[in-house]
Scaffold this motif. Structure first.
Motif, mmCIF file in Angstrom:
data_model
loop_
_atom_site.group_PDB
_atom_site.id
_atom_site.type_symbol
_atom_site.label_atom_id
_atom_site.label_comp_id
_atom_site.label_asym_id
_atom_site.label_seq_id
_atom_site.Cartn_x
_atom_site.Cartn_y
_atom_site.Cartn_z
ATOM 1 N N UNK A 130 -6.116 -35.618 -29.430
ATOM 2 C CA UNK A 130 -4.885 -35.679 -30.206
ATOM 3 C C UNK A 130 -5.130 -35.256 -31.647
ATOM 4 N N UNK A 131 -6.221 -35.720 -32.226
ATOM 5 C CA UNK A 131 -6.551 -35.354 -33.609
ATOM 6 C C UNK A 131 -6.841 -33.861 -33.719
ATOM 7 N N UNK A 132 -7.516 -33.319 -32.730
ATOM 8 C CA UNK A 132 -7.819 -31.887 -32.725
ATOM 9 C C UNK A 132 -6.528 -31.069 -32.640
ATOM 10 N N UNK A 133 -5.584 -31.524 -31.850
ATOM 11 C CA UNK A 133 -4.299 -30.838 -31.735
ATOM 12 C C UNK A 133 -3.530 -30.917 -33.049
ATOM 13 N N UNK A 134 -3.542 -32.068 -33.693
ATOM 14 C CA UNK A 134 -2.848 -32.239 -34.965
ATOM 15 C C UNK A 134 -3.471 -31.353 -36.036
ATOM 16 N N UNK A 135 -4.782 -31.303 -36.098
ATOM 17 C CA UNK A 135 -5.475 -30.449 -37.073
ATOM 18 C C UNK A 135 -5.132 -28.979 -36.813
ATOM 19 N N UNK B 224 -2.259 -24.136 -38.553
ATOM 20 C CA UNK B 224 -1.350 -23.042 -38.214
ATOM 21 C C UNK B 224 -0.149 -23.016 -39.157
ATOM 22 N N UNK B 225 0.443 -24.175 -39.394
ATOM 23 C CA UNK B 225 1.589 -24.246 -40.300
ATOM 24 C C UNK B 225 1.213 -23.886 -41.729
ATOM 25 N N UNK B 226 0.051 -24.342 -42.182
ATOM 26 C CA UNK B 226 -0.353 -24.042 -43.556
ATOM 27 C C UNK B 226 -0.654 -22.553 -43.728
ATOM 28 N N UNK C 138 1.460 -20.149 -46.218
ATOM 29 C CA UNK C 138 0.750 -19.374 -47.240
ATOM 30 C C UNK C 138 1.066 -17.888 -47.112
ATOM 31 N N UNK C 139 1.065 -17.367 -45.904
ATOM 32 C CA UNK C 139 1.383 -15.951 -45.681
ATOM 33 C C UNK C 139 2.806 -15.646 -46.142
ATOM 34 N N UNK C 140 3.765 -16.506 -45.789
ATOM 35 C CA UNK C 140 5.151 -16.293 -46.209
ATOM 36 C C UNK C 140 5.276 -16.330 -47.729
ATOM 37 N N UNK C 141 4.563 -17.235 -48.385
ATOM 38 C CA UNK C 141 4.590 -17.324 -49.846
ATOM 39 C C UNK C 141 4.019 -16.055 -50.472
ATOM 40 N N UNK C 142 2.888 -15.585 -49.971
ATOM 41 C CA UNK C 142 2.259 -14.385 -50.527
ATOM 42 C C UNK C 142 3.115 -13.147 -50.311
ATOM 43 N N UNK C 143 3.812 -13.059 -49.193
ATOM 44 C CA UNK C 143 4.710 -11.928 -48.957
ATOM 45 C C UNK C 143 5.896 -11.991 -49.910
ATOM 46 N N UNK C 144 6.449 -13.192 -50.117
ATOM 47 C CA UNK C 144 7.583 -13.349 -51.037
ATOM 48 C C UNK C 144 7.207 -13.005 -52.471
#
Length: 73
Positions: A3-8, A13-15, A19-25
């Motif tokens: 469960x911890x591995x899945x959460x990490x 993935x979300x971070x 970050x990619x969306x922020x850098x593109x913007x």
């Protein structure tokens, strides 16, 4: 433990996505836009009217010339 591995994994993935969306913007990174790949045809293709084999490009030229001749008739 799993469960911890899945959460990490989800957090990473979300971070990375955020970050990619922020850098593109902010125009710090160019967005990845895949270019279409031209489909290539290999081999010989049969023409029923002439009963011969042609390469794809020659066959398309023959088809266009036939269409043009049919339009003029």
């Amino acid at each position: 433990m799993e469960f911890m591995l899945a959460v990490v994994g989800i957090v990473l993935l979300l971070s990375m996505t955020t970050l990619y969306m922020y850098l593109v913007d902010e125009d710090k990174v160019e967005p990845h836009i895949p270019t279409p790949v031209k489909k290539t045809y290999r081999g010989n293709f049969w023409d029923a009217e002439t009963k011969q084999f042609y390469k794809w490009d020659k066959l398309m030229e023959l088809k266009k010339s036939r269409e043009k001749n049919n339009d003029t008739i």
